[in-house]
Design a protein around this motif. Structure first.
Motif, PDB file in Angstrom:
ATOM      1  N   LEU A 245      43.801 -24.800  66.709  1.00  0.00           N
ATOM      2  CA  LEU A 245      42.968 -26.007  66.714  1.00  0.00           C
ATOM      3  C   LEU A 245      41.554 -25.706  66.242  1.00  0.00           C
ATOM      4  O   LEU A 245      40.955 -26.468  65.498  1.00  0.00           O
ATOM      5  CB  LEU A 245      42.907 -26.590  68.133  1.00  0.00           C
ATOM      6  CG  LEU A 245      44.176 -27.272  68.644  1.00  0.00           C
ATOM      7  CD1 LEU A 245      44.064 -27.540  70.145  1.00  0.00           C
ATOM      8  CD2 LEU A 245      44.424 -28.582  67.906  1.00  0.00           C
ATOM      9  N   LEU A 246      41.025 -24.560  66.676  1.00  0.00           N
ATOM     10  CA  LEU A 246      39.605 -24.274  66.424  1.00  0.00           C
ATOM     11  C   LEU A 246      39.324 -23.741  65.027  1.00  0.00           C
ATOM     12  O   LEU A 246      38.195 -23.806  64.549  1.00  0.00           O
ATOM     13  CB  LEU A 246      39.071 -23.267  67.449  1.00  0.00           C
ATOM     14  CG  LEU A 246      38.960 -23.794  68.881  1.00  0.00           C
ATOM     15  CD1 LEU A 246      38.561 -22.681  69.839  1.00  0.00           C
ATOM     16  CD2 LEU A 246      37.960 -24.936  68.960  1.00  0.00           C
ATOM     17  N   THR A 247      40.337 -23.186  64.385  1.00  0.00           N
ATOM     18  CA  THR A 247      40.085 -22.617  63.055  1.00  0.00           C
ATOM     19  C   THR A 247      40.932 -23.278  61.964  1.00  0.00           C
ATOM     20  O   THR A 247      40.678 -23.055  60.787  1.00  0.00           O
ATOM     21  CB  THR A 247      40.408 -21.105  63.018  1.00  0.00           C
ATOM     22  OG1 THR A 247      41.826 -20.963  63.218  1.00  0.00           O
ATOM     23  CG2 THR A 247      39.670 -20.338  64.092  1.00  0.00           C
ATOM     24  N   GLY A 248      41.940 -24.045  62.336  1.00  0.00           N
ATOM     25  CA  GLY A 248      42.805 -24.661  61.330  1.00  0.00           C
ATOM     26  C   GLY A 248      43.721 -23.650  60.670  1.00  0.00           C
ATOM     27  O   GLY A 248      44.271 -23.892  59.604  1.00  0.00           O
ATOM     28  N   ARG A 249      43.876 -22.486  61.309  1.00  0.00           N
ATOM     29  CA  ARG A 249      44.642 -21.425  60.658  1.00  0.00           C
ATOM     30  C   ARG A 249      46.134 -21.782  60.530  1.00  0.00           C
ATOM     31  O   ARG A 249      46.640 -22.644  61.243  1.00  0.00           O
ATOM     32  CB  ARG A 249      44.481 -20.105  61.409  1.00  0.00           C
ATOM     33  CG  ARG A 249      45.281 -20.004  62.656  1.00  0.00           C
ATOM     34  CD  ARG A 249      45.475 -18.548  63.043  1.00  0.00           C
ATOM     35  NE  ARG A 249      44.238 -17.933  63.463  1.00  0.00           N
ATOM     36  CZ  ARG A 249      44.147 -17.089  64.490  1.00  0.00           C
ATOM     37  NH1 ARG A 249      45.223 -16.754  65.179  1.00  0.00           N
ATOM     38  NH2 ARG A 249      43.005 -16.559  64.837  1.00  0.00           N
ATOM     39  N   THR A 250      46.780 -21.088  59.593  1.00  0.00           N
ATOM     40  CA  THR A 250      48.188 -21.372  59.298  1.00  0.00           C
ATOM     41  C   THR A 250      49.107 -20.700  60.310  1.00  0.00           C
ATOM     42  O   THR A 250      48.875 -19.559  60.702  1.00  0.00           O
ATOM     43  CB  THR A 250      48.522 -20.832  57.895  1.00  0.00           C
ATOM     44  OG1 THR A 250      47.666 -21.494  56.973  1.00  0.00           O
ATOM     45  CG2 THR A 250      49.960 -21.084  57.507  1.00  0.00           C
ATOM     46  N   MET A 251      50.151 -21.430  60.694  1.00  0.00           N
ATOM     47  CA  MET A 251      51.178 -20.842  61.558  1.00  0.00           C
ATOM     48  C   MET A 251      52.437 -20.640  60.704  1.00  0.00           C
ATOM     49  O   MET A 251      52.901 -21.574  60.056  1.00  0.00           O
ATOM     50  CB  MET A 251      51.477 -21.800  62.715  1.00  0.00           C
ATOM     51  CG  MET A 251      52.363 -21.213  63.783  1.00  0.00           C
ATOM     52  SD  MET A 251      52.848 -22.454  65.020  1.00  0.00           S
ATOM     53  CE  MET A 251      51.338 -22.741  65.898  1.00  0.00           C
TER      54      MET A 251
ATOM     55  N   THR B 181      57.258 -22.289  54.020  1.00  0.00           N
ATOM     56  CA  THR B 181      57.039 -23.077  55.234  1.00  0.00           C
ATOM     57  C   THR B 181      55.809 -22.575  55.970  1.00  0.00           C
ATOM     58  O   THR B 181      55.711 -21.406  56.330  1.00  0.00           O
ATOM     59  CB  THR B 181      58.278 -23.003  56.150  1.00  0.00           C
ATOM     60  OG1 THR B 181      59.364 -23.571  55.423  1.00  0.00           O
ATOM     61  CG2 THR B 181      58.064 -23.784  57.433  1.00  0.00           C
ATOM     62  N   ARG B 182      54.860 -23.465  56.142  1.00  0.00           N
ATOM     63  CA  ARG B 182      53.646 -23.124  56.878  1.00  0.00           C
ATOM     64  C   ARG B 182      53.126 -24.375  57.563  1.00  0.00           C
ATOM     65  O   ARG B 182      53.199 -25.470  57.012  1.00  0.00           O
ATOM     66  CB  ARG B 182      52.608 -22.477  55.969  1.00  0.00           C
ATOM     67  CG  ARG B 182      52.459 -23.122  54.625  1.00  0.00           C
ATOM     68  CD  ARG B 182      51.744 -22.248  53.637  1.00  0.00           C
ATOM     69  NE  ARG B 182      52.509 -21.053  53.286  1.00  0.00           N
ATOM     70  CZ  ARG B 182      51.984 -19.977  52.756  1.00  0.00           C
ATOM     71  NH1 ARG B 182      50.704 -19.924  52.524  1.00  0.00           N
ATOM     72  NH2 ARG B 182      52.730 -18.945  52.443  1.00  0.00           N
ATOM     73  N   LEU B 183      52.644 -24.183  58.762  1.00  0.00           N
ATOM     74  CA  LEU B 183      52.180 -25.323  59.549  1.00  0.00           C
ATOM     75  C   LEU B 183      50.708 -25.127  59.882  1.00  0.00           C
ATOM     76  O   LEU B 183      50.269 -23.998  60.100  1.00  0.00           O
ATOM     77  CB  LEU B 183      52.992 -25.426  60.857  1.00  0.00           C
ATOM     78  CG  LEU B 183      54.515 -25.500  60.710  1.00  0.00           C
ATOM     79  CD1 LEU B 183      55.124 -24.114  60.789  1.00  0.00           C
ATOM     80  CD2 LEU B 183      55.120 -26.372  61.778  1.00  0.00           C
ATOM     81  N   ALA B 184      49.972 -26.222  59.933  1.00  0.00           N
ATOM     82  CA  ALA B 184      48.554 -26.090  60.307  1.00  0.00           C
ATOM     83  C   ALA B 184      47.979 -27.437  60.697  1.00  0.00           C
ATOM     84  O   ALA B 184      48.444 -28.488  60.255  1.00  0.00           O
ATOM     85  CB  ALA B 184      47.740 -25.514  59.144  1.00  0.00           C
ATOM     86  N   LEU B 185      46.963 -27.356  61.539  1.00  0.00           N
ATOM     87  CA  LEU B 185      46.129 -28.529  61.838  1.00  0.00           C
ATOM     88  C   LEU B 185      44.743 -28.177  61.274  1.00  0.00           C
ATOM     89  O   LEU B 185      43.884 -27.676  62.007  1.00  0.00           O
ATOM     90  CB  LEU B 185      46.063 -28.771  63.359  1.00  0.00           C
ATOM     91  CG  LEU B 185      47.354 -29.252  64.017  1.00  0.00           C
ATOM     92  CD1 LEU B 185      47.225 -29.301  65.534  1.00  0.00           C
ATOM     93  CD2 LEU B 185      47.762 -30.638  63.492  1.00  0.00           C
TER      94      LEU B 185
END
Ligand code: NAD
Length: 696
Positions: free
Chosen positions: A174-180, A140-144
């Motif tokens: 938002l600024l890096t698209g990094r994974t949450m 499970t990982r979330l990202a924009l």
């Protein structure tokens, strides 16, 4: 009993209602593929949501994924790539925003249950729900990740993420698209809780019932899932603090991107201008920014790189499914030095069993220590626990001889770059390996064909050139010598893809692709120095173009001994035209090997690295003269000289068919040497700057 309401396309997405009045919307992809928000899926969701608006028999809605490890893979990048008309872009963006707002405005509570990848538009959809639960699984990982495509989330995500987790917490994502990762989603308040995957539905329903009950008592928002700290409060609520925070972020973005990537700046602009404005205004700002960014050349290049990196779009061996391709489960890594350790770490983290062999037990002890700490660090970064560390390290075995390698599917040889040593290792391996095992060498420069001749299976030998540090660097050069069989190459290409790397097939030419390009480029920097340019000015010129570091800092990082070795090797090859500068020889002789020695072109210490002065350089190499020709060249002229050399070598690499296509040259340069993605890669940059290869 459950009843089913067919969507416009019956197989995607699927709506059911149970007897207690809870509707379950399953994001089912077509033909077993992960669910993506393409136009068909958006139309189907619109029809479903519209059908739900007046349903009095429904008390609440659960949205969940269907795939084993995917909630929603995001928007359809192929469709995005086709768009360049600003009106069409704004219309598509408005459609998504309206759909997600319609979900948010449904007359009953909506909970999103997220297990697996939840990317881009998928997360924007989940943000429109009134609450989210996120499974605690590693999948499970979330990202924009929109900024990585040169755009911004414009289906409401740029607006909603700061609403849900606060501006301060939202900005880095938002600024890096990094994974949450799940536990971070919980601590930031994006998720109400992180139950195990098996309990997601049960806990989701309980939460939904509680929200339904709360609505009876007049509470219509989602349940509170975070307690903002004082700084979060100031940044969110006090306008001067918000402005100051956004200005700080802008300075940081400009520093990091050198103004070469417009998307993060546009995103900050949307946030600044939308502060305290209506949803309508903020959504309009999102749409307008998207319509400006998407047709731009940076976005076009980034989207194109994304698509060209996908195996399915690369064709040939990258995409072909060979019937006989064996899956690689057990790997022997021979040599526990810098590269062997890195490769072993990468493989155990990807779930493979590894036997790491080195005749020197001290080397194994060092490797084992450094692997433990690297794995602990990596697992901690993902917020995983001790069990995961133990399970990962349990996949590693150590040995001082080759006896344990009989069951290996693949051997990756990473012993020092000494031909006679490697040949001996290949001969010894032949004696112990199973009949079908493949052998790959991590050599940076030696002929793979010559090494293959020292085995009983030349067809099943190839080069597998990882870059340092192996767990991080995305490129792997798969080196094809004339006698290698296609099945071996296909297996290695698929293997590299399966461990998350981008493979580029290349011929068994001296120094393959990346080092072949880097050598003359680095030497041109030295010749600029000889012509009077300053170390820092040359490095700054390269960084200003978007390269991660300048050529002198790069030589210090790689090590001057390694640079010298590659140069010496290429020197002996006609046509390449490398001639090793005396300065490099003198510095290597004096032990100025770069970072690892504390001194190279720069001096390293506790403070910022300090470059050697011209006088000091002349002391190392008296042949350097005091001519100040290049000193008068501005950054652009210095950069032009560096790029000219790179483009010339790139042209040769294409002419000599060292790579199969211009696309491969683009990917090799972006993923192997950090050539700036905004350019689209070296081959694209050459074409757009009129460096046409004769072969094209
Ligand atoms: P290294 O010197 O750090 O490690 C080599 C290891 O091999 C040592 O631990 C040594 O004990 C071990 N070794 C020596 N003889 C052996 C034998 N007979 N059997 C098993 N192990 C043996 O070297 P490295 O930097 O890891 O480089 C390894 C290979 O990877 C080289 O071919 C190099 O060109 C290539 N490479 C290096 C880099 C880099 O940046 N270091 C990058 C890409 C490729």
């Amino acid at each position: 009993m459950t009843t089913s309401t067919p969507a416009t396309r019956p197989e995607t997405p699927r709506l059911e209602r149970d007897e207690s009045g809870i509707a379950i919307l399953t994001l089912e992809g077509r033909d077993g593929h992960p669910f993506i928000l393409d136009l068909d899926a958006v139309s189907a969701l619109e029809a479903i949501v519209e059908s739900l608006e007046d349903r009095e028999d429904i008390r609440g809605l659960v949205i969940r994924g269907a795939g084993t490890d995917v909630f929603c893979a995001g928007a359809d990048v192929d469709a995005i790539a086709e768009m360049s008309d600003p009106d069409e872009i704004m219309e598509t963006s408005a459609r998504g925003q309206e759909l997600f707002s319609a979900i948010e405005e449904l007359p009953f509570p909506v909970v999103a249950l997220i297990h697996g990848a939840c990317m881009g538009g998928g997360l924007e959809l989940a943000l429109a729900a009134h609450a989210r639960l996120v499974s605690d699984a590693t999948a499970t990982r979330l990202a924009l990740p929109e900024v990585r495509l040169g755009i911004l989330p414009a289906w409401g995500g740029t607006t909603r993420l700061p609403e849900v987790i606060g501006l301060k917490a939202a900005l880095p994502y938002l600024l890096t698209g990094r994974t949450m990762y799940p536990s971070r989603a919980r601590s930031l308040g994006l998720a109400l809780e992180c139950p195990p995957k098996e309990l997601l539905m049960t806990r989701g329903r309980q939460r939904l019932e509680a929200m339904i009950e709360a609505r009876h008592h007049g509470h219509h928002g989602g349940p509170a899932s975070r307690e903002p700290g004082i700084v979060d409060y100031l940044v969110d609520e006090i306008p001067p603090a918000t402005r100051a925070y956004l200005a700080l972020a802008e300075r940081q973005v400009k520093k990091e991107t050198r103004g070469l990537y417009p998307a993060p700046l546009a995103l900050l602009d949307v946030l600044r201008r939308g502060r305290n404005k209506s949803r309508e205004t903020r959504f309009r700002l999102e749409r307008e920014a998207l319509a400006r960014l998407l047709p731009g050349s940076v976005s076009k290049h980034l989207v194109s790189i994304f698509r060209r990196s996908r195996p399915k779009d690369r064709g040939g061996l990258y995409a072909k499914k060979f019937a006989g391709v064996r899956s690689i489960r057990r790997v022997g890594v021979v040599g526990a030095g810098v590269m062997g350790r890195g490769i072993a770490q990468l493989l155990i983290e990807k779930g493979l069993e590894v036997r790491l062999v080195d005749p020197f037990s001290e080397a194994l002890v060092r490797a084992s220590r450094s692997l433990r700490s690297a794995v602990e660090k990596a697992v901690r970064r993902r917020r995983g626990g001790r069990v995961e560390v133990r399970a990962t390290l349990d996949r590693l075995m150590l040995g001082t001889d080759y006896s344990g390698l009989a069951a290996a599917d693949l051997i990756i040889e990473a012993v020092p770059e000494i031909p006679s040593l490697k040949e001996k290792v290949f001969e010894s391996l032949t004696e112990v390996l199973g009949e079908h095992a493949l052998i790959a060498s991590n050599t940076s420069s030696l002929s793979v064909a010559a090494l293959a001749a020292h085995t009983d299976r030349p067809g099943r030998v190839a080069g597998l050139h990882f870059f340092n540090p192996a767990p991080k660097m995305p490129l792997v050069e798969v080196v094809r010598h004339d006698g290698a069989d296609e099945l071996t190459l296909a297996t290695l290409v698929q293997f590299a893809q399966s461990i998350g790397k981008t493979p580029v097939l290349c011929s068994d030419a001296p120094a393959f692709v990346v080092n072949r390009l880097l050598a003359p480029y680095l030497l041109e920097a030295v010749s600029l120095l000889a012509d009077g340019a300053e170390i820092t000015t040359v490095d700054a010129a390269a960084r200003g173009f978007g390269l991660p570091m300048g050529p002198f800092a790069l030589m210090d990082t790689v090590g001057l001994d390694v640079v010298l070795h590659v140069c010496r090797h290429l020197e002996s090859v006609p046509d390449v035209g490398v001639s090793t500068p005396d300065l490099i020889v003198a510095m290597a002789d004096k032990g100025l090997l770069g970072k690892k020695a504390g001194m190279g072109f720069y001096r390293y210490g506790k403070r910022r690295p300090r470059p050697h002065t011209r006088k000091e350089l002349i002391a190392f190499d008296p042949t350097l003269d005091e001519s100040h020709f290049a000193a008068r060249l501005g950054r652009q002229a210095l950069l032009d000289r560096l790029l000219t050399v790179l483009a010339k070598e790139g042209e040769r690499v294409l002419d000599e068919n060292i790579v199969e296509s211009r696309d491969d040259l683009d990917l090799a340069t972006i993923y192997g040497m950090g050539f700036p993605p905004w350019t689209g890669g070296l081959a694209t940059w050459m074409r757009e700057n009129h460096w046409e290869s004769e072969s094209s």
